[in-house]
Design an enzyme around this catalytic site. Sequence first.
Site, short mmCIF file in Angstrom:
data_model
loop_
_atom_site.label_atom_id
_atom_site.label_comp_id
_atom_site.label_asym_id
_atom_site.label_seq_id
_atom_site.Cartn_x
_atom_site.Cartn_y
_atom_site.Cartn_z
CG ASP A 74 -1.79 1.22 1.30
OD1 ASP A 74 -2.84 1.17 0.64
OD2 ASP A 74 -1.44 2.22 1.96
CE LYS A 131 -4.01 4.50 0.63
NZ LYS A 131 -2.59 4.44 1.01
CG HIS A 138 -4.94 9.44 0.48
ND1 HIS A 138 -3.59 9.46 0.32
CD2 HIS A 138 -5.14 8.98 1.73
CE1 HIS A 138 -3.00 9.01 1.42
NE2 HIS A 138 -3.93 8.72 2.30
CE1 TYR A 188 0.26 7.77 2.83
CE2 TYR A 188 0.78 5.54 2.12
CZ TYR A 188 -0.07 6.43 2.74
OH TYR A 188 -1.25 5.98 3.28
P1 NDP Z 1 0.09 0.78 12.00
O1 NDP Z 1 -1.08 0.46 12.86
O2 NDP Z 1 0.42 -0.12 10.87
O3 NDP Z 1 1.34 0.89 12.99
C1 NDP Z 1 2.63 1.17 12.54
C2 NDP Z 1 3.51 1.44 13.75
O4 NDP Z 1 3.56 0.29 14.59
C3 NDP Z 1 4.93 1.77 13.39
O5 NDP Z 1 5.40 2.72 14.33
C4 NDP Z 1 5.68 0.44 13.56
O6 NDP Z 1 7.01 0.71 13.95
C5 NDP Z 1 4.90 -0.21 14.68
N1 NDP Z 1 4.79 -1.69 14.55
C6 NDP Z 1 4.57 -2.42 13.43
N2 NDP Z 1 4.46 -3.72 13.70
C7 NDP Z 1 4.62 -3.85 15.05
C8 NDP Z 1 4.61 -4.96 15.93
N3 NDP Z 1 4.42 -6.19 15.50
N4 NDP Z 1 4.79 -4.72 17.27
C9 NDP Z 1 4.97 -3.45 17.72
N5 NDP Z 1 4.99 -2.36 16.93
C10 NDP Z 1 4.81 -2.56 15.60
O7 NDP Z 1 -0.08 2.29 11.52
P2 NDP Z 1 -0.03 3.11 10.15
O8 NDP Z 1 -0.69 4.40 10.46
O9 NDP Z 1 1.32 3.09 9.56
O10 NDP Z 1 -1.04 2.31 9.18
C11 NDP Z 1 -0.63 1.31 8.29
C12 NDP Z 1 -0.70 1.76 6.85
O11 NDP Z 1 -2.01 2.21 6.49
C13 NDP Z 1 0.16 3.00 6.54
O12 NDP Z 1 1.53 2.69 6.53
C14 NDP Z 1 -0.42 3.42 5.23
O13 NDP Z 1 0.05 2.59 4.18
C15 NDP Z 1 -1.91 3.21 5.49
N6 NDP Z 1 -2.60 4.44 5.97
C16 NDP Z 1 -3.62 4.95 5.19
C17 NDP Z 1 -4.29 6.09 5.55
C18 NDP Z 1 -5.37 6.61 4.68
O14 NDP Z 1 -5.82 7.76 4.89
N7 NDP Z 1 -5.84 5.85 3.71
C19 NDP Z 1 -3.99 6.82 6.81
C20 NDP Z 1 -2.95 6.16 7.61
C21 NDP Z 1 -2.32 5.02 7.19
P3 NDP Z 1 8.29 0.04 13.18
O15 NDP Z 1 8.24 0.51 11.75
O16 NDP Z 1 9.43 0.60 13.95
O17 NDP Z 1 8.13 -1.43 13.32
#
Ligand code: NDP
Length: 266
Positions: A44, A74, A107, A49
């Site tokens: 995604d 998006k 988006h 981004y």
């Molecule tokens: P997530 O819920 O995926 O959480 C990501 C965070 O959690 C990062 O800080 C990561 O750190 C940490 N993390 C990941 N896996 C673990 C684990 N197993 N244990 C503990 N911590 C963990 O949040 P996002 O907001 O990034 O959402 C995911 C995706 O959704 C985005 O990356 C994007 O692609 C999409 N998105 C879409 C939006 C929209 O408007 N359509 C808005 C927001 C997000 P680390 O990298 O250090 O592991």
Amino acid sequence: MSVPSVEATGARIPLIGLGTWDLRGRSCARAVEEALGLGYRHIDTAAMYRNEDDVGQGLRSSGLKRDEVFITTKVWSSDLRARDFERSARDSLKNLKLDSVDLLLIHWPNSSIPLKETVGALCKMKREGGARHIGVSNFNPALIVEATTLATEPLVNNQIELHPYFDQSKTIAASHKAGMSVTAYSPIARGRVTSDAVLSRIGKAHGKTAAQVCLRYLVQQNIIVIPKSSRPERLKENFEIFDFDLSAAEMKDIAALASPRGNIVS
Ligand code: NDP
């Protein structure tokens, strides 16, 4: 292991994908390549981004064939005029170095631009082959009805904030009624679920982490999840959610964590 998928109006979407918000440059390309090596088949990204070139690089480095990976991108809310939309979507293809994406989404809605114009441009991208499938993101039930009424091509997906703390039942029901699959963004509440007592307790019974239980809770309802991580061990952890089942009682305990104001994004 082949990744289970969800079917929606002709689209088949892998139930887990890699989220890439906030990943850029080498670390983004490396995370994409690493995830694809682990078995992920869905990535995604978004024009906003500013990492589509890195995502494309990771995809090419993986050595996988184009049709083995499902790519979503998006168009940002400031580009929803027809001409801007088309330019943004074409730029995304150029940056990704692809002829088409598997899923192209609006988006965020933008109330100052007529939805008819944006949905028209979205459908045109599908007709012209730049997107195999199209959909929306952050659309509420009223907007879902409006968009599906205006669309001349099927809208197959609504990507929304969704995790155990946020009650999105109305939007999920409206999306499904309109023939759309649902993708959960921020599915582990940006890492907050890791310290949750209920999820940890359930995880202990299955030999899984709280994050794995959270993701399992969603995919067990046929909801697509796109957790983001740049760490190999977490990419692996988040992917290992298809070898256990949550009981009806466990699903109910997790559902009880939700509230209408439990959102963390917007
Ligand atoms: P997530 O819920 O995926 O959480 C990501 C965070 O959690 C990062 O800080 C990561 O750190 C940490 N993390 C990941 N896996 C673990 C684990 N197993 N244990 C503990 N911590 C963990 O949040 P996002 O907001 O990034 O959402 C995911 C995706 O959704 C985005 O990356 C994007 O692609 C999409 N998105 C879409 C939006 C929209 O408007 N359509 C808005 C927001 C997000 P680390 O990298 O250090 O592991």
